[in-house]
Enzyme design. Sequence first.
Site, PDB file in Angstrom:
ATOM      1  N   ARG A  74      -2.718   3.130  -4.195  1.00  0.00           N
ATOM      2  CA  ARG A  74      -3.125   2.176  -5.234  1.00  0.00           C
ATOM      3  C   ARG A  74      -4.462   2.572  -5.864  1.00  0.00           C
ATOM      4  O   ARG A  74      -5.208   1.719  -6.322  1.00  0.00           O
ATOM      5  CB  ARG A  74      -3.213   0.746  -4.681  1.00  0.00           C
ATOM      6  CG  ARG A  74      -2.011   0.312  -3.853  1.00  0.00           C
ATOM      7  CD  ARG A  74      -0.733   0.273  -4.634  1.00  0.00           C
ATOM      8  NE  ARG A  74      -0.742  -0.743  -5.664  1.00  0.00           N
ATOM      9  CZ  ARG A  74      -0.324  -1.997  -5.486  1.00  0.00           C
ATOM     10  NH1 ARG A  74       0.177  -2.367  -4.341  1.00  0.00           N
ATOM     11  NH2 ARG A  74      -0.358  -2.855  -6.465  1.00  0.00           N
ATOM     12  N   ARG A  76      -6.453  -2.004  -9.982  1.00  0.00           N
ATOM     13  CA  ARG A  76      -7.413  -2.953 -10.522  1.00  0.00           C
ATOM     14  C   ARG A  76      -8.844  -2.794 -10.049  1.00  0.00           C
ATOM     15  O   ARG A  76      -9.717  -3.532 -10.482  1.00  0.00           O
ATOM     16  CB  ARG A  76      -6.931  -4.373 -10.225  1.00  0.00           C
ATOM     17  CG  ARG A  76      -5.661  -4.685 -10.981  1.00  0.00           C
ATOM     18  CD  ARG A  76      -5.097  -5.998 -10.550  1.00  0.00           C
ATOM     19  NE  ARG A  76      -4.805  -5.988  -9.114  1.00  0.00           N
ATOM     20  CZ  ARG A  76      -4.344  -7.015  -8.451  1.00  0.00           C
ATOM     21  NH1 ARG A  76      -4.145  -8.144  -9.049  1.00  0.00           N
ATOM     22  NH2 ARG A  76      -4.086  -6.913  -7.158  1.00  0.00           N
ATOM     23  N   ARG A 115      -5.576  -2.981 -19.155  1.00  0.00           N
ATOM     24  CA  ARG A 115      -4.747  -4.150 -18.842  1.00  0.00           C
ATOM     25  C   ARG A 115      -5.027  -5.349 -19.748  1.00  0.00           C
ATOM     26  O   ARG A 115      -4.224  -6.271 -19.836  1.00  0.00           O
ATOM     27  CB  ARG A 115      -4.920  -4.540 -17.372  1.00  0.00           C
ATOM     28  CG  ARG A 115      -4.100  -3.699 -16.432  1.00  0.00           C
ATOM     29  CD  ARG A 115      -2.635  -4.108 -16.396  1.00  0.00           C
ATOM     30  NE  ARG A 115      -2.429  -5.350 -15.654  1.00  0.00           N
ATOM     31  CZ  ARG A 115      -2.165  -6.521 -16.192  1.00  0.00           C
ATOM     32  NH1 ARG A 115      -2.054  -6.652 -17.490  1.00  0.00           N
ATOM     33  NH2 ARG A 115      -1.991  -7.592 -15.428  1.00  0.00           N
ATOM     34  N   ASP A 145       5.573   1.166 -10.230  1.00  0.00           N
ATOM     35  CA  ASP A 145       5.622   0.196  -9.138  1.00  0.00           C
ATOM     36  C   ASP A 145       6.877   0.484  -8.326  1.00  0.00           C
ATOM     37  O   ASP A 145       7.807   1.128  -8.827  1.00  0.00           O
ATOM     38  CB  ASP A 145       5.656  -1.232  -9.693  1.00  0.00           C
ATOM     39  CG  ASP A 145       5.413  -2.262  -8.591  1.00  0.00           C
ATOM     40  OD1 ASP A 145       4.285  -2.301  -8.055  1.00  0.00           O
ATOM     41  OD2 ASP A 145       6.350  -2.994  -8.229  1.00  0.00           O
ATOM     42  N   TYR A 177      12.470  -7.845  -1.559  1.00  0.00           N
ATOM     43  CA  TYR A 177      12.145  -8.441  -2.868  1.00  0.00           C
ATOM     44  C   TYR A 177      13.395  -8.968  -3.561  1.00  0.00           C
ATOM     45  O   TYR A 177      13.389 -10.036  -4.166  1.00  0.00           O
ATOM     46  CB  TYR A 177      11.458  -7.419  -3.784  1.00  0.00           C
ATOM     47  CG  TYR A 177       9.994  -7.252  -3.469  1.00  0.00           C
ATOM     48  CD1 TYR A 177       9.056  -8.148  -3.963  1.00  0.00           C
ATOM     49  CD2 TYR A 177       9.540  -6.216  -2.663  1.00  0.00           C
ATOM     50  CE1 TYR A 177       7.709  -8.023  -3.660  1.00  0.00           C
ATOM     51  CE2 TYR A 177       8.202  -6.073  -2.353  1.00  0.00           C
ATOM     52  CZ  TYR A 177       7.283  -6.976  -2.857  1.00  0.00           C
ATOM     53  OH  TYR A 177       5.964  -6.851  -2.547  1.00  0.00           O
TER      54      TYR A 177
HETATM   55  O1  CP3 Z   1      -2.375   4.256  -7.793  1.00  0.00           O
HETATM   56  C1  CP3 Z   1      -1.373   3.634  -7.478  1.00  0.00           C
HETATM   57  O2  CP3 Z   1      -0.930   3.728  -6.324  1.00  0.00           O
HETATM   58  C2  CP3 Z   1      -0.733   2.757  -8.506  1.00  0.00           C
HETATM   59  C3  CP3 Z   1       0.750   2.730  -8.558  1.00  0.00           C
HETATM   60  C4  CP3 Z   1       1.372   1.641  -7.696  1.00  0.00           C
HETATM   61  C5  CP3 Z   1       1.515   0.268  -8.069  1.00  0.00           C
HETATM   62  N1  CP3 Z   1       2.283  -0.344  -7.126  1.00  0.00           N
HETATM   63  C6  CP3 Z   1       0.988  -0.361  -9.300  1.00  0.00           C
HETATM   64  C7  CP3 Z   1       0.797  -1.820  -9.335  1.00  0.00           C
HETATM   65  C8  CP3 Z   1       1.995   1.809  -6.468  1.00  0.00           C
HETATM   66  C9  CP3 Z   1       2.084   3.063  -5.602  1.00  0.00           C
HETATM   67  C10 CP3 Z   1       2.572   0.548  -6.126  1.00  0.00           C
HETATM   68  C11 CP3 Z   1       3.378   0.352  -4.905  1.00  0.00           C
HETATM   69  C12 CP3 Z   1       3.791  -1.006  -4.525  1.00  0.00           C
HETATM   70  N2  CP3 Z   1       4.081  -2.074  -5.328  1.00  0.00           N
HETATM   71  C13 CP3 Z   1       4.047  -1.386  -3.189  1.00  0.00           C
HETATM   72  C14 CP3 Z   1       3.911  -0.476  -1.990  1.00  0.00           C
HETATM   73  C15 CP3 Z   1       2.493  -0.391  -1.558  1.00  0.00           C
HETATM   74  C16 CP3 Z   1       1.984  -1.656  -0.950  1.00  0.00           C
HETATM   75  O3  CP3 Z   1       1.033  -2.196  -1.499  1.00  0.00           O
HETATM   76  O4  CP3 Z   1       2.517  -2.052   0.096  1.00  0.00           O
HETATM   77  C17 CP3 Z   1       4.458  -2.733  -3.199  1.00  0.00           C
HETATM   78  C18 CP3 Z   1       4.816  -3.589  -1.988  1.00  0.00           C
HETATM   79  C19 CP3 Z   1       4.485  -3.151  -4.550  1.00  0.00           C
HETATM   80  C20 CP3 Z   1       4.892  -4.473  -5.085  1.00  0.00           C
HETATM   81  C21 CP3 Z   1       3.800  -5.088  -5.890  1.00  0.00           C
HETATM   82  N3  CP3 Z   1       3.510  -4.748  -7.183  1.00  0.00           N
HETATM   83  C22 CP3 Z   1       2.924  -6.126  -5.499  1.00  0.00           C
HETATM   84  C23 CP3 Z   1       2.919  -6.792  -4.144  1.00  0.00           C
HETATM   85  C24 CP3 Z   1       2.108  -6.382  -6.599  1.00  0.00           C
HETATM   86  C25 CP3 Z   1       1.064  -7.463  -6.703  1.00  0.00           C
HETATM   87  C26 CP3 Z   1      -0.106  -7.194  -5.840  1.00  0.00           C
HETATM   88  C27 CP3 Z   1      -1.073  -6.268  -6.472  1.00  0.00           C
HETATM   89  O5  CP3 Z   1      -1.510  -5.332  -5.813  1.00  0.00           O
HETATM   90  O6  CP3 Z   1      -1.451  -6.521  -7.616  1.00  0.00           O
HETATM   91  C28 CP3 Z   1       2.466  -5.480  -7.640  1.00  0.00           C
HETATM   92  C29 CP3 Z   1       1.868  -5.344  -8.979  1.00  0.00           C
HETATM   93  C30 CP3 Z   1       1.165  -4.038  -9.211  1.00  0.00           C
HETATM   94  N4  CP3 Z   1       1.689  -2.809  -8.955  1.00  0.00           N
HETATM   95  C31 CP3 Z   1      -0.118  -3.870  -9.787  1.00  0.00           C
HETATM   96  C32 CP3 Z   1      -0.352  -2.492  -9.855  1.00  0.00           C
HETATM   97  C33 CP3 Z   1      -1.567  -1.808 -10.428  1.00  0.00           C
HETATM   98  C34 CP3 Z   1      -1.020  -4.963 -10.278  1.00  0.00           C
HETATM   99  C35 CP3 Z   1      -0.597  -5.295 -11.662  1.00  0.00           C
HETATM  100  C36 CP3 Z   1      -1.778  -5.643 -12.496  1.00  0.00           C
HETATM  101  O7  CP3 Z   1      -2.468  -4.748 -12.977  1.00  0.00           O
HETATM  102  O8  CP3 Z   1      -1.983  -6.846 -12.674  1.00  0.00           O
END
Ligand code: CP3
Length: 357
Positions: free
Chosen positions: A41, A45, A54, A90, A165
Amino acid sequence: MTTTSDPATPAPCPAASARADRFLRACRREPVDATPVWFMRQAGRSLPAYRAIRQRASLLEITADSALCTQVTLQPVVQLGVDAAILFADITSPLPGMGVPLEIREGVGPVIDPPVDTLAAIRALRPFDAEEAVSPLLEAIRLIRRESPVPLIGFAGAPFTLASYLITGRSSRDAEGIKSLMRTEPQTFDALLSRLVDTTIAYVHAQVGAGVQAVQLFDSWVGTLSPFDYERSVLPHMRRLFAGIEPRGVPLIHFGTGSAGLLALQAEAGGDVIGLDWRIALDDGWSRVPDRAVQGNLDPTALLGPWSGVEEQARWVLAQARGRAGHIFNLGHGVLPATDPDHLRRLVDLVHEETAR
Ligand code: CP3
């Protein structure tokens, strides 16, 4: 004739080529000039430059725009100095291509409404065609490969985590929905995981075809399972998934959270690199998967405290790797949004300085 003797093609800068190589070399457990480091990640953010984007584009809009996706993917490479990029997407990104309605809600995460929770709904899922479903992401991969000074990691969600999910329509801390389905309707559970394995194999093949140089599978919810349930109900699907993507020849990283008790079974399923979360000491985790590379495993909340604590804990992690080939430094889970990017930058430098050989 060697290219280095040709004045028109100067020898590559040693520092730059070492940075470009160390992540993939560590995946293969080859000696490296310094331990590679990247952060799960990393492109999210915690970076002001991401937040600025964003303001005008949602996550789904970013992943639908290859130029913007490229820009966001490369932000941490430039700003933090990490040794690998991870495609900005994602784990839910392939789902709309199966006909699943997806929304990413601020502060909540992925929301699927209606959830895919019956055999009829699973049977109605569309076969996944990557070129049709995620072509902007594949184009982003090609663009990133042209611009990135470091290797690009592609990724996908593991079937159990994605299924959790789909069944409840959103994150559920204890994965109660999917675990209950596993017990009450094992055939429906198997049908769903099978469909997700098919999609994920196709999705990963398309990513590798477009140019990703390694692939991480995120099994974020697998730690909710006992070894009994994992072995009986999830391992066969994970084996089929790995067998379907191994022939592409790129290093595969297998990551779960809360899965210390499952590590040997996860390694049996597959993965050249096993990702460790912070709940297990790195050397203890490594001893359970002795023939693999390992990735991890600083507690992401360490970065919310003062630098002195980050430094102390990072040195503790590095001391357990004891300079062995095949360690990729990372956090034990994703970067938390409140993380100070300056801590991340200093951490990258610390890992490189401490391990330079
Ligand atoms: O650099 C990176 O790794 C970014 C790419 C990335 C995202 N999601 C972008 C994202 C990756 C590798 C993920 C993986 C992901 N997504 C997982 C596996 C890793 C983990 O955290 O266990 C899971 C379970 C998700 C599902 C998901 N997507 C959740 C739970 C959320 C909300 C929580 C959060 O961290 O914001 C998301 C949304 C999401 N995915 C965001 C980002 C940057 C936030 C969206 C925003 O900018 O508002």
